[in-house]
Motif scaffolding. Structure first.
Motif, PDB file in Angstrom:
ATOM      1  N   ALA A  50      15.112  38.617 -23.162  1.00 14.42           N
ATOM      2  CA  ALA A  50      14.616  37.252 -22.940  1.00 14.42           C
ATOM      3  C   ALA A  50      14.055  36.650 -24.227  1.00 14.42           C
ATOM      4  O   ALA A  50      14.293  35.484 -24.533  1.00 14.42           O
ATOM      5  CB  ALA A  50      13.556  37.254 -21.839  1.00 14.42           C
ATOM      6  N   VAL A  51      13.325  37.453 -25.002  1.00 17.36           N
ATOM      7  CA  VAL A  51      12.816  36.976 -26.295  1.00 17.36           C
ATOM      8  C   VAL A  51      13.990  36.609 -27.194  1.00 17.36           C
ATOM      9  O   VAL A  51      13.988  35.561 -27.848  1.00 17.36           O
ATOM     10  CB  VAL A  51      11.898  38.029 -26.953  1.00 17.36           C
ATOM     11  CG1 VAL A  51      11.621  37.679 -28.416  1.00 17.36           C
ATOM     12  CG2 VAL A  51      10.589  38.160 -26.186  1.00 17.36           C
ATOM     13  N   GLY A  52      15.024  37.439 -27.201  1.00 17.05           N
ATOM     14  CA  GLY A  52      16.209  37.175 -28.013  1.00 17.05           C
ATOM     15  C   GLY A  52      16.931  35.896 -27.635  1.00 17.05           C
ATOM     16  O   GLY A  52      17.538  35.241 -28.487  1.00 17.05           O
ATOM     17  N   ARG A  53      16.851  35.503 -26.367  1.00 19.09           N
ATOM     18  CA  ARG A  53      17.470  34.250 -25.891  1.00 19.09           C
ATOM     19  C   ARG A  53      16.581  33.042 -26.152  1.00 19.09           C
ATOM     20  O   ARG A  53      16.976  31.914 -25.857  1.00 19.09           O
ATOM     21  CB  ARG A  53      17.736  34.322 -24.385  1.00 19.09           C
ATOM     22  CG  ARG A  53      18.863  35.211 -23.959  1.00 19.09           C
ATOM     23  CD  ARG A  53      19.220  35.018 -22.486  1.00 19.09           C
ATOM     24  NE  ARG A  53      18.090  35.116 -21.580  1.00 19.09           N
ATOM     25  CZ  ARG A  53      17.619  36.240 -21.042  1.00 19.09           C
ATOM     26  NH1 ARG A  53      18.181  37.385 -21.335  1.00 19.09           N
ATOM     27  NH2 ARG A  53      16.589  36.222 -20.222  1.00 19.09           N
ATOM     28  N   GLY A  54      15.366  33.274 -26.638  1.00 20.33           N
ATOM     29  CA  GLY A  54      14.434  32.157 -26.827  1.00 20.33           C
ATOM     30  C   GLY A  54      13.882  31.640 -25.522  1.00 20.33           C
ATOM     31  O   GLY A  54      13.584  30.454 -25.386  1.00 20.33           O
ATOM     32  N   ALA A  55      13.738  32.535 -24.537  1.00 22.37           N
ATOM     33  CA  ALA A  55      13.336  32.131 -23.196  1.00 22.37           C
ATOM     34  C   ALA A  55      11.943  32.612 -22.813  1.00 22.37           C
ATOM     35  O   ALA A  55      11.607  32.655 -21.631  1.00 22.37           O
ATOM     36  CB  ALA A  55      14.360  32.657 -22.188  1.00 22.37           C
ATOM     37  N   ILE A  65      -2.205  37.350 -27.702  1.00 26.15           N
ATOM     38  CA  ILE A  65      -1.344  36.844 -26.628  1.00 26.15           C
ATOM     39  C   ILE A  65      -2.058  37.118 -25.308  1.00 26.15           C
ATOM     40  O   ILE A  65      -2.317  38.270 -24.960  1.00 26.15           O
ATOM     41  CB  ILE A  65       0.047  37.495 -26.663  1.00 26.15           C
ATOM     42  CG1 ILE A  65       0.772  37.094 -27.946  1.00 26.15           C
ATOM     43  CG2 ILE A  65       0.854  37.099 -25.427  1.00 26.15           C
ATOM     44  CD1 ILE A  65       2.099  37.776 -28.148  1.00 26.15           C
ATOM     45  N   VAL A  66      -2.406  36.040 -24.603  1.00 25.60           N
ATOM     46  CA  VAL A  66      -3.158  36.170 -23.360  1.00 25.60           C
ATOM     47  C   VAL A  66      -2.344  35.750 -22.133  1.00 25.60           C
ATOM     48  O   VAL A  66      -2.806  35.883 -21.009  1.00 25.60           O
ATOM     49  CB  VAL A  66      -4.491  35.393 -23.423  1.00 25.60           C
ATOM     50  CG1 VAL A  66      -5.395  35.974 -24.514  1.00 25.60           C
ATOM     51  CG2 VAL A  66      -4.258  33.909 -23.643  1.00 25.60           C
ATOM     52  N   GLY A  67      -1.128  35.253 -22.370  1.00 36.55           N
ATOM     53  CA  GLY A  67      -0.263  34.866 -21.268  1.00 36.55           C
ATOM     54  C   GLY A  67       1.169  34.751 -21.740  1.00 36.55           C
ATOM     55  O   GLY A  67       1.417  34.509 -22.926  1.00 36.55           O
ATOM     56  N   VAL A  68       2.101  34.976 -20.817  1.00 34.43           N
ATOM     57  CA  VAL A  68       3.525  34.853 -21.130  1.00 34.43           C
ATOM     58  C   VAL A  68       4.239  34.216 -19.946  1.00 34.43           C
ATOM     59  O   VAL A  68       3.832  34.372 -18.795  1.00 34.43           O
ATOM     60  CB  VAL A  68       4.189  36.211 -21.455  1.00 34.43           C
ATOM     61  CG1 VAL A  68       3.638  36.794 -22.736  1.00 34.43           C
ATOM     62  CG2 VAL A  68       4.049  37.195 -20.316  1.00 34.43           C
ATOM     63  N   ALA A  69       5.302  33.502 -20.264  1.00 34.65           N
ATOM     64  CA  ALA A  69       6.174  32.944 -19.231  1.00 34.65           C
ATOM     65  C   ALA A  69       7.604  33.090 -19.717  1.00 34.65           C
ATOM     66  O   ALA A  69       7.894  32.875 -20.897  1.00 34.65           O
ATOM     67  CB  ALA A  69       5.863  31.475 -18.973  1.00 34.65           C
ATOM     68  N   ALA A  70       8.480  33.482 -18.816  1.00 37.67           N
ATOM     69  CA  ALA A  70       9.898  33.601 -19.140  1.00 37.67           C
ATOM     70  C   ALA A  70      10.693  32.787 -18.134  1.00 37.67           C
ATOM     71  O   ALA A  70      10.344  32.729 -16.948  1.00 37.67           O
ATOM     72  CB  ALA A  70      10.348  35.062 -19.109  1.00 37.67           C
ATOM     73  N   HIS A  71      11.744  32.163 -18.618  1.00 40.66           N
ATOM     74  CA  HIS A  71      12.588  31.354 -17.747  1.00 40.66           C
ATOM     75  C   HIS A  71      14.041  31.619 -18.117  1.00 40.66           C
ATOM     76  O   HIS A  71      14.340  32.097 -19.214  1.00 40.66           O
ATOM     77  CB  HIS A  71      12.245  29.871 -17.881  1.00 40.66           C
ATOM     78  CG  HIS A  71      12.371  29.356 -19.285  1.00 40.66           C
ATOM     79  ND1 HIS A  71      13.528  28.812 -19.769  1.00 40.66           N
ATOM     80  CD2 HIS A  71      11.481  29.348 -20.309  1.00 40.66           C
ATOM     81  CE1 HIS A  71      13.347  28.478 -21.039  1.00 40.66           C
ATOM     82  NE2 HIS A  71      12.116  28.792 -21.388  1.00 40.66           N
ATOM     83  N   GLY A  72      14.910  31.341 -17.190  1.00 38.43           N
ATOM     84  CA  GLY A  72      16.331  31.545 -17.449  1.00 38.43           C
ATOM     85  C   GLY A  72      17.150  31.115 -16.257  1.00 38.43           C
ATOM     86  O   GLY A  72      16.665  30.398 -15.380  1.00 38.43           O
ATOM     87  N   GLU A  73      18.390  31.547 -16.254  1.00 43.63           N
ATOM     88  CA  GLU A  73      19.295  31.235 -15.145  1.00 43.63           C
ATOM     89  C   GLU A  73      19.746  32.522 -14.490  1.00 43.63           C
ATOM     90  O   GLU A  73      19.928  33.537 -15.149  1.00 43.63           O
ATOM     91  CB  GLU A  73      20.520  30.470 -15.651  1.00 43.63           C
ATOM     92  CG  GLU A  73      20.247  29.015 -15.843  1.00 43.63           C
ATOM     93  CD  GLU A  73      21.526  28.201 -15.966  1.00 43.63           C
ATOM     94  OE1 GLU A  73      22.580  28.620 -15.445  1.00 43.63           O
ATOM     95  OE2 GLU A  73      21.443  27.139 -16.590  1.00 43.63           O
ATOM     96  N   ARG A  74      19.903  32.438 -13.178  1.00 39.86           N
ATOM     97  CA  ARG A  74      20.443  33.552 -12.408  1.00 39.86           C
ATOM     98  C   ARG A  74      21.314  32.947 -11.337  1.00 39.86           C
ATOM     99  O   ARG A  74      20.878  32.037 -10.622  1.00 39.86           O
ATOM    100  CB  ARG A  74      19.297  34.354 -11.807  1.00 39.86           C
ATOM    101  CG  ARG A  74      19.712  35.647 -11.207  1.00 39.86           C
ATOM    102  CD  ARG A  74      18.546  36.483 -10.792  1.00 39.86           C
ATOM    103  NE  ARG A  74      17.344  35.662 -10.610  1.00 39.86           N
ATOM    104  CZ  ARG A  74      16.158  36.135 -10.304  1.00 39.86           C
ATOM    105  NH1 ARG A  74      15.975  37.409 -10.154  1.00 39.86           N
ATOM    106  NH2 ARG A  74      15.131  35.323 -10.128  1.00 39.86           N
ATOM    107  N   ASP A  75      22.525  33.399 -11.258  1.00 41.67           N
ATOM    108  CA  ASP A  75      23.478  32.877 -10.264  1.00 41.67           C
ATOM    109  C   ASP A  75      23.606  31.356 -10.356  1.00 41.67           C
ATOM    110  O   ASP A  75      23.709  30.658  -9.348  1.00 41.67           O
ATOM    111  CB  ASP A  75      23.070  33.288  -8.847  1.00 41.67           C
ATOM    112  CG  ASP A  75      22.971  34.788  -8.665  1.00 41.67           C
ATOM    113  OD1 ASP A  75      23.789  35.508  -9.280  1.00 41.67           O
ATOM    114  OD2 ASP A  75      22.075  35.244  -7.936  1.00 41.67           O
TER     115      ASP A  75
END
Length: 160
Positions: A50-55, A65-75
């Protein structure tokens, strides 16, 4: 400050993820399922991708770092795949800042709807998402022991 995660952040991101998950899975799942070596390795691989995708977004306070969020596409659907805040920083605006940054990304992209899954016993997270405009997904309200929620990024509940 909210910024994109880099490869140099990976250890901190994985550690934060493990700490946050332990707070809501402890007592509900076997510890190996959320803190065991195999799960930590799987999580590290997933976060690295996910980090590699810039997501992945990081919330940074005082150099930590006190928080993280990841987003992307699935199906073919947009998903908020992760949103974690170090427990010591709960209710300090970190989660809201990360959420707002994700919403800006989705709005800019013209994303019509976003989904997420939240552990059905994690009432704190469910209240957070409800306060930010997420509602049960009418097409798929559950996935095993997780509730499926939906957000329309351009909707009134998210107006800034």
């Amino acid at each position: 400050m909210i910024r994109l995660a880099t490869a140099a952040d990976l250890d901190a991101v994985v550690d934060l993820h493990a700490e946050a998950r332990a707070t809501y899975y402890r007592g509900h799942l076997p510890e190996a399922d959320y803190r065991g070596p195999e799960e930590v390795a799987r999580a590290r691989e997933s976060w690295a991708a996910a980090v590699g995708r810039g997501a992945v977004l990081c919330a940074v306070r005082d150099g930590e770092i006190v928080g993280v969020a990841a987003h992307g596409e699935r199906d073919g659907l947009a998903h908020l795949t992760q949103l974690h805040v170090r427990p010591a920083h709960w209710r300090s605006g970190v989660g809201t800042a990360l959420h707002e940054a994700c919403v800006r990304i989705w709005r800019t992209a013209g994303t019509p709807a976003v989904r997420l899954e939240v552990f059905d016993r994690n009432e704190r997270a469910q209240a957070f998402y409800a306060a930010h405009g997420w509602t049960p997904d009418p097409d798929h309200p559950r996935d095993g022991d997780h509730l499926v929620l939906r957000l329309t990024p351009g909707g009134e509940a998210e107006a800034e």
